[in-house]
Design a protein around this motif. Structure first.
Motif, PDB file in Angstrom:
ATOM      1  N   GLU A  90       0.831  -1.181  -0.083  1.00  0.00           N
ATOM      2  CA  GLU A  90       0.014  -0.248  -0.043  1.00  0.00           C
ATOM      3  C   GLU A  90       0.837   1.232  -0.025  1.00  0.00           C
ATOM      4  N   LYS A  91       2.087   1.109   0.133  1.00  0.00           N
ATOM      5  CA  LYS A  91       2.996   2.324   0.099  1.00  0.00           C
ATOM      6  C   LYS A  91       4.065   2.344  -1.043  1.00  0.00           C
ATOM      7  N   ASP A  92       4.659   3.221  -1.414  1.00  0.00           N
ATOM      8  CA  ASP A  92       5.758   3.497  -2.474  1.00  0.00           C
ATOM      9  C   ASP A  92       6.945   2.643  -1.939  1.00  0.00           C
ATOM     10  N   ILE A  93       7.547   1.879  -2.798  1.00  0.00           N
ATOM     11  CA  ILE A  93       8.755   1.338  -2.607  1.00  0.00           C
ATOM     12  C   ILE A  93      10.000   1.644  -3.445  1.00  0.00           C
ATOM     13  N   TYR A  94      11.260   1.745  -2.960  1.00  0.00           N
ATOM     14  CA  TYR A  94      12.499   2.166  -3.790  1.00  0.00           C
ATOM     15  C   TYR A  94      13.439   1.237  -4.222  1.00  0.00           C
ATOM     16  N   VAL A  95      13.908   1.186  -5.384  1.00  0.00           N
ATOM     17  CA  VAL A  95      14.752   0.279  -5.765  1.00  0.00           C
ATOM     18  C   VAL A  95      15.999   0.787  -6.213  1.00  0.00           C
ATOM     19  N   TYR A  96      17.113   0.374  -5.581  1.00  0.00           N
ATOM     20  CA  TYR A  96      18.449   1.024  -5.757  1.00  0.00           C
ATOM     21  C   TYR A  96      19.421  -0.209  -6.551  1.00  0.00           C
ATOM     22  N   THR A  97      20.143   0.118  -7.662  1.00  0.00           N
ATOM     23  CA  THR A  97      20.891  -0.964  -8.204  1.00  0.00           C
ATOM     24  C   THR A  97      22.276  -0.569  -8.502  1.00  0.00           C
ATOM     25  N   ASN A  98      22.969  -1.511  -8.507  1.00  0.00           N
ATOM     26  CA  ASN A  98      24.446  -1.165  -8.840  1.00  0.00           C
ATOM     27  C   ASN A  98      24.657  -2.242  -9.878  1.00  0.00           C
ATOM     28  N   PRO A  99      25.003  -1.667 -11.206  1.00  0.00           N
ATOM     29  CA  PRO A  99      25.199  -0.310 -11.824  1.00  0.00           C
ATOM     30  C   PRO A  99      23.814   0.283 -11.893  1.00  0.00           C
TER      31      PRO A  99
END
Length: 123
Positions: free
Chosen positions: A29-38
């Protein structure tokens, strides 16, 4: 002539490389944040080309395509990311290497005739 067309059509379907896509689906029900390398490559309509982004925000009940390609069959060796972190509320999913990433994506693998999709579902 019929046999010629049949053989050409058959050869076309047999020789086509399959497509594959990797998704992250936000079922919460909430935003999620995706971080990647590269960083993630995304197509930007405003500049009419691909750009790199450090993170992506996925809204509730939406799905984000993190990577796709044609040919090569997908899998650990062709996936471009070495690390993925998915942040939600006060918790994070951290995938530290290609083996962990591949294992998590394969939990929701859907194979079709000419394509395969891999999805991480975040609840």
């Amino acid at each position: 002539m019929k046999y010629f067309i049949f053989i050409i059509t058959l050869f076309t379907f047999i020789s086509c490389d399959p497509g594959y896509a990797y998704y992250i689906s936000n079922n919460s029900e909430k935003d999620i944040y995706v971080y990647t390398n590269p960083p993630i490559k995304v197509y930007d309509k405003s500049i009419n080309r691909t750009k790199l982004i450090d993170s992506a925000t996925i809204n509730p009940k939406e799905t984000f395509i993190i990577y796709s390609n044609i040919g090569g069959g997908g899998g650990e060796e062709s996936f471009p990311f070495n690390k993925i972190r998915i942040k939600k509320n006060n918790d994070s999913i951290v995938l530290k290497n290609k083996s962990e990433i591949n294992s998590k994506f394969n939990q929701n693998r859907k194979k079709r005739l000419f394509s395969t999709s891999y999805t991480i579902i975040v609840n």
